[in-house]
Structures are given as C-alpha cells and as structure tokens.
Design a protein around this motif. Structure first.
Motif, PDB file in Angstrom:
ATOM      1  N   LEU A 215     -61.208  50.207  16.619  1.00  0.00           N
ATOM      2  CA  LEU A 215     -62.555  50.607  17.010  1.00  0.00           C
ATOM      3  C   LEU A 215     -62.649  52.126  17.121  1.00  0.00           C
ATOM      4  CD1 LEU A 215     -65.423  50.018  17.855  1.00  0.00           C
ATOM      5  CD2 LEU A 215     -64.600  49.585  20.190  1.00  0.00           C
ATOM      6  N   ARG A 216     -61.618  52.753  17.661  1.00  0.00           N
ATOM      7  CA  ARG A 216     -61.633  54.211  17.767  1.00  0.00           C
ATOM      8  C   ARG A 216     -61.719  54.858  16.385  1.00  0.00           C
ATOM      9  NH1 ARG A 216     -60.882  57.896  21.438  1.00  0.00           N
ATOM     10  NH2 ARG A 216     -60.373  56.360  23.041  1.00  0.00           N
ATOM     11  N   ARG A 217     -60.964  54.325  15.428  1.00  0.00           N
ATOM     12  CA  ARG A 217     -61.005  54.863  14.066  1.00  0.00           C
ATOM     13  C   ARG A 217     -62.395  54.724  13.470  1.00  0.00           C
ATOM     14  NH1 ARG A 217     -61.175  52.886   9.202  1.00  0.00           N
ATOM     15  NH2 ARG A 217     -60.929  50.731   9.924  1.00  0.00           N
ATOM     16  N   ARG A 218     -63.013  53.558  13.688  1.00  0.00           N
ATOM     17  CA  ARG A 218     -64.335  53.321  13.103  1.00  0.00           C
ATOM     18  C   ARG A 218     -65.403  54.202  13.756  1.00  0.00           C
ATOM     19  NH1 ARG A 218     -65.391  46.990  12.881  1.00  0.00           N
ATOM     20  NH2 ARG A 218     -67.013  47.618  11.411  1.00  0.00           N
ATOM     21  N   LEU A 219     -65.278  54.436  15.061  1.00  0.00           N
ATOM     22  CA  LEU A 219     -66.228  55.314  15.733  1.00  0.00           C
ATOM     23  C   LEU A 219     -66.039  56.760  15.299  1.00  0.00           C
ATOM     24  CD1 LEU A 219     -66.225  53.730  19.291  1.00  0.00           C
ATOM     25  CD2 LEU A 219     -68.163  53.821  17.706  1.00  0.00           C
ATOM     26  N   ASP A 220     -64.787  57.157  15.066  1.00  0.00           N
ATOM     27  CA  ASP A 220     -64.531  58.489  14.524  1.00  0.00           C
ATOM     28  C   ASP A 220     -65.186  58.646  13.151  1.00  0.00           C
ATOM     29  OD1 ASP A 220     -62.995  58.923  16.783  1.00  0.00           O
ATOM     30  OD2 ASP A 220     -61.065  58.945  15.734  1.00  0.00           O
ATOM     31  N   GLU A 221     -65.002  57.642  12.314  1.00  0.00           N
ATOM     32  CA  GLU A 221     -65.562  57.690  10.961  1.00  0.00           C
ATOM     33  C   GLU A 221     -67.090  57.671  10.983  1.00  0.00           C
ATOM     34  OE1 GLU A 221     -63.767  54.385   8.980  1.00  0.00           O
ATOM     35  OE2 GLU A 221     -61.885  55.454   8.561  1.00  0.00           O
ATOM     36  N   LEU A 222     -67.650  56.915  11.922  1.00  0.00           N
ATOM     37  CA  LEU A 222     -69.107  56.852  12.023  1.00  0.00           C
ATOM     38  C   LEU A 222     -69.682  58.240  12.270  1.00  0.00           C
ATOM     39  CD1 LEU A 222     -71.849  55.473  12.295  1.00  0.00           C
ATOM     40  CD2 LEU A 222     -71.275  54.955  14.692  1.00  0.00           C
ATOM     41  N   TRP A 223     -69.083  58.986  13.198  1.00  0.00           N
ATOM     42  CA  TRP A 223     -69.619  60.311  13.497  1.00  0.00           C
ATOM     43  C   TRP A 223     -69.585  61.210  12.266  1.00  0.00           C
ATOM     44  CZ3 TRP A 223     -72.828  63.009  16.030  1.00  0.00           C
ATOM     45  CH2 TRP A 223     -72.760  64.403  16.006  1.00  0.00           C
ATOM     46  N   MET A 224     -68.491  61.188  11.511  1.00  0.00           N
ATOM     47  CA  MET A 224     -68.396  62.032  10.326  1.00  0.00           C
ATOM     48  C   MET A 224     -69.370  61.589   9.238  1.00  0.00           C
ATOM     49  SD  MET A 224     -66.412  64.307  11.352  1.00  0.00           S
ATOM     50  CE  MET A 224     -66.466  65.223   9.805  1.00  0.00           C
ATOM     51  N   PHE A 225     -69.674  60.304   9.196  1.00  0.00           N
ATOM     52  CA  PHE A 225     -70.679  59.787   8.274  1.00  0.00           C
ATOM     53  C   PHE A 225     -72.059  60.324   8.648  1.00  0.00           C
ATOM     54  CE2 PHE A 225     -73.895  56.413   7.624  1.00  0.00           C
ATOM     55  CZ  PHE A 225     -73.880  56.314   6.238  1.00  0.00           C
ATOM     56  N   LEU A 226     -72.342  60.373   9.953  1.00  0.00           N
ATOM     57  CA  LEU A 226     -73.644  60.822  10.435  1.00  0.00           C
ATOM     58  C   LEU A 226     -73.814  62.326  10.316  1.00  0.00           C
ATOM     59  CD1 LEU A 226     -73.702  58.742  13.741  1.00  0.00           C
ATOM     60  CD2 LEU A 226     -74.982  58.217  11.649  1.00  0.00           C
ATOM     61  N   CYS A 227     -72.699  63.049  10.510  1.00  0.00           N
ATOM     62  CA  CYS A 227     -72.757  64.515  10.566  1.00  0.00           C
ATOM     63  C   CYS A 227     -71.627  65.104   9.724  1.00  0.00           C
ATOM     64  CB  CYS A 227     -72.646  64.966  12.023  1.00  0.00           C
ATOM     65  SG  CYS A 227     -72.985  66.719  12.291  1.00  0.00           S
ATOM     66  N   PRO A 228     -71.759  65.074   8.406  1.00  0.00           N
ATOM     67  CA  PRO A 228     -70.670  65.535   7.519  1.00  0.00           C
ATOM     68  C   PRO A 228     -70.274  66.985   7.727  1.00  0.00           C
ATOM     69  CG  PRO A 228     -72.338  64.308   6.287  1.00  0.00           C
ATOM     70  CD  PRO A 228     -72.904  64.539   7.643  1.00  0.00           C
ATOM     71  N   GLU A 229     -71.167  67.801   8.271  1.00  0.00           N
ATOM     72  CA  GLU A 229     -70.843  69.210   8.491  1.00  0.00           C
ATOM     73  C   GLU A 229     -69.944  69.415   9.706  1.00  0.00           C
ATOM     74  OE1 GLU A 229     -74.192  71.023  11.458  1.00  0.00           O
ATOM     75  OE2 GLU A 229     -74.607  71.194   9.322  1.00  0.00           O
ATOM     76  N   SER A 230     -69.736  68.362  10.497  1.00  0.00           N
ATOM     77  CA  SER A 230     -68.974  68.478  11.733  1.00  0.00           C
ATOM     78  C   SER A 230     -67.477  68.624  11.459  1.00  0.00           C
ATOM     79  CB  SER A 230     -69.206  67.244  12.606  1.00  0.00           C
ATOM     80  OG  SER A 230     -68.419  67.274  13.769  1.00  0.00           O
ATOM     81  N   ASP A 231     -66.775  69.237  12.417  1.00  0.00           N
ATOM     82  CA  ASP A 231     -65.316  69.347  12.336  1.00  0.00           C
ATOM     83  C   ASP A 231     -64.611  68.137  12.934  1.00  0.00           C
ATOM     84  OD1 ASP A 231     -65.370  71.836  11.095  1.00  0.00           O
ATOM     85  OD2 ASP A 231     -65.446  72.910  13.006  1.00  0.00           O
ATOM     86  N   GLY A 232     -65.361  67.234  13.577  1.00  0.00           N
ATOM     87  CA  GLY A 232     -64.745  66.052  14.174  1.00  0.00           C
ATOM     88  C   GLY A 232     -65.427  65.636  15.452  1.00  0.00           C
ATOM     89  N   VAL A 233     -64.852  64.641  16.133  1.00  0.00           N
ATOM     90  CA  VAL A 233     -65.517  64.034  17.272  1.00  0.00           C
ATOM     91  C   VAL A 233     -65.406  64.831  18.570  1.00  0.00           C
ATOM     92  CG1 VAL A 233     -65.435  61.682  16.372  1.00  0.00           C
ATOM     93  CG2 VAL A 233     -63.502  62.564  17.692  1.00  0.00           C
ATOM     94  N   ASP A 234     -64.848  66.028  18.510  1.00  0.00           N
ATOM     95  CA  ASP A 234     -64.940  66.930  19.651  1.00  0.00           C
ATOM     96  C   ASP A 234     -66.022  67.989  19.437  1.00  0.00           C
ATOM     97  OD1 ASP A 234     -63.069  65.717  21.344  1.00  0.00           O
ATOM     98  OD2 ASP A 234     -61.414  66.633  20.243  1.00  0.00           O
TER      99      ASP A 234
END
Length: 320
Positions: A215-234
């Motif tokens: 679940l943590r992996r999928r939530l990490d991937e979801l954020w990058m899908f939503l915000c491709p310009e982001s550096d990650g979930v921090d």
C-alpha cells in the motif's frame, strides 16, 4: 486488436490510463442536477467561474424562498473542495450533493462547492491554482459586489469558512496557507477551516502509522502520477510536516478542525498534523476522531450514527 485496449496505468480501483492516453474513470463520474431539495429545503445552482479553464461550482443556499432581496438575510459562506484523490469525483456528484444539502441546511450556511480540474489531464498544481482562483472569485463578492446574486445579496464574507475531504482537505490546508502569504481580495479573513480525513502522505511512517509495503508503494506512486513535477512524497504539497515545508504558524484562519477515521491508512498523518499545528500556531485547533471507521465513511453511509455524530461536530464548528 486496438492498442487502446491495453491498460498502461491502473490507479487502485478507480482509474485507468490506456496506452493511447485515454483516461477511464471507474468511479466518481455520476452527476445529478442542481435544484430545490425536497428533504432539506436547500436550493442549489451551477455557475461558471472561469470561461477559459472551465472551473465551475455548485452553490447551495438554505431556505432561499424565505429570504428577501429587499432586506436580505446575511449568511456565512463555506467554500468546499471535494475529494477523490485529485483525479476522480466532481462537485456535481450525488455523493457530494446529498452531503452538502444536509450540511447547508443544518449549519444555515451558503456553500460554494468548487469543481476544479483533475489529474492526469491536468496534473498538480493545476487543482491548487483552480481552487485559489475560485476562492478569490468568492471573495470578490464582499460588500454586496460580484457577479453571483446569491453571494452578493445573502453572504456575510466576514464569516468565511473552508472545508474539504481527503484531497479536498489537502487543498483546504493549502488555501489557508496561501491566503496568509498572498492575501484574499478585499483583505478578507478566513474564520475557520475543516479538514476531513486529509490526504497527506510522506516517505517515513509517523505516529502509530502501520501501512503495509504494498500500500505504501502504491500511495507513493499515486502522488507521482498526480504531480509528475514533484521530487517525491516529502513534497510539502502532500507532506505539510516535511522538513523544509512552510511553517504552519502561517495558517490564515482563527480556528481549524481536523477529522480523522481510526481505520483510515492516513489517520496517523491527520493526528500528527493536528499536534504540529497545535504546537506551532496561535489559533484554536480541534481534533475529531471517529473510532472504528474508515476513510470518508460519512459520504458512503451518511445516515450512520458515526456520520451523524461527525456532522453535528462540523455544524457546531461552523456555527460557533
């Protein structure tokens, strides 16, 4: 076989992106018309806020037929941001229409529910910018001005609130922060903000958070899908307590309520957010915990005892 039949990306059980680029939303696409609600007496209508972006809203007003334009009653205003992981749902869905009719009736409040643009067609930060422009549009109705008569005639923008659930709660947090940094039109102040089961995340567990690796992996991937310009979930947009995130003592409201559900995977995030805000900020902070419940349960089971209990607390917050 048509190449469009192949699925390139699957986001949990609610969205697919096909190889052709076609986006298929599996949930949160149903809409219902605005109008007079026979159960609550609340009236609603849809308005276009920005002709260029298509950002729009559904406005709810209680007891419209008992209000008078010659001596208008002045009602507080709640700007609401719907959830759906930034990629599904709409302000016009039956889920939100039912909930906001009830909330408008019980709190005796005008609600402006914002229909912002969704990812992946419009990746973040588009939703944040849409909601900021919509909030500025609401603020333009101060002193009986502005293009929307329900707001110009009946709103008391000295009693302005923000609220949202899940991704919408994330948006509400950032609108509160941005309102202090950039100021609303007419110098308006936000009286209170309600964050319901906020969609916050981060790379390291917090509090009592116990989320499995998958679940943590999928939530990490979801954020990058939503915000491709982001550096990650921090990224501070998804993790407002991350190192380097703007200090929350800049929250532009008098009081704030955080609602969490015990079984929600992001419950610990909401609790830690509450604790940090209480430590750093001079406003009034309230925590509402729904024991034994999961993410946005109040929308799925609005008549359940726990949902009614939470509604009562939200109404009390808006009316105090």
């Amino acid at each position: 076989m048509d190449s469009d039949d192949g699925v390139d990306i699957q986001i949990f059980d609610f969205l697919r992106v096909h190889r052709s680029g076609r986006v298929e939303r599996l949930r949160g696409t149903e809409v219902v018309p605005a109008g007079d609600d026979a159960v609550t007496g609340v009236s609603s209508k849809d308005i276009l806020i920005d002709t260029e972006t298509g950002v729009s809203a559904r406005i709810y007003i209680p007891n419209l037929h008992n209000l008078h334009y010659d001596e208008p009653a002045k009602l507080p205003v709640l700007v609401y941001f719907h959830g759906g992981g930034f990629c599904i749902q709409t302000a016009f869905s039956p889920t939100y229409h039912t909930y906001l009719n009830s909330l408008s009736s019980e709190a005796k409040i005008i609600i402006v529910s914002i229909d912002y643009r969704l990812a992946p067609e419009h990746p973040l930060p588009v939703a944040y910018n849409d909601c900021w422009e919509a909030l500025q549009w609401v603020a333009s109705h101060s002193n009986a001005a502005g293009p929307e008569p329900w707001l110009a005639k009946f709103s008391d923008l000295g009693r302005l609130f923000l609220a949202g659930d899940s991704a919408g709660a994330n948006i509400a947090h950032h609108m509160g922060m941005r309102a202090r940094a950039e100021n609303l039109k007419k110098g308006l102040k936000i009286k209170g903000i309600v964050l319901i089961h906020p969609y916050f995340w981060g790379s390291e567990p917090v509090g009592e958070e116990n989320v499995g690796e998958e679940l943590r992996r999928r939530l990490d991937e979801l954020w990058m899908f939503l915000c491709p310009e982001s550096d990650g979930v921090d990224d501070p947009r998804i993790n407002p307590i991350a190192k380097g995130a703007p200090k929350m003592d800049g929250m532009a409201c008098e009081k704030l309520m955080v609602c969490v559900a015990e079984k929600d995977a992001m419950s610990s995030r909401g609790r830690v957010y509450y604790e940090r805000l209480k430590e750093m900020w001079g406003g009034v902070v309230e925590l509402v915990v729904s024991e034994g419940m999961d993410h946005v349960f109040h929308l799925e089971e609005p008549s359940s005892g726990k949902a009614v209990e939470m509604m009562t607390k939200v109404v009390a917050f808006l009316c105090s």
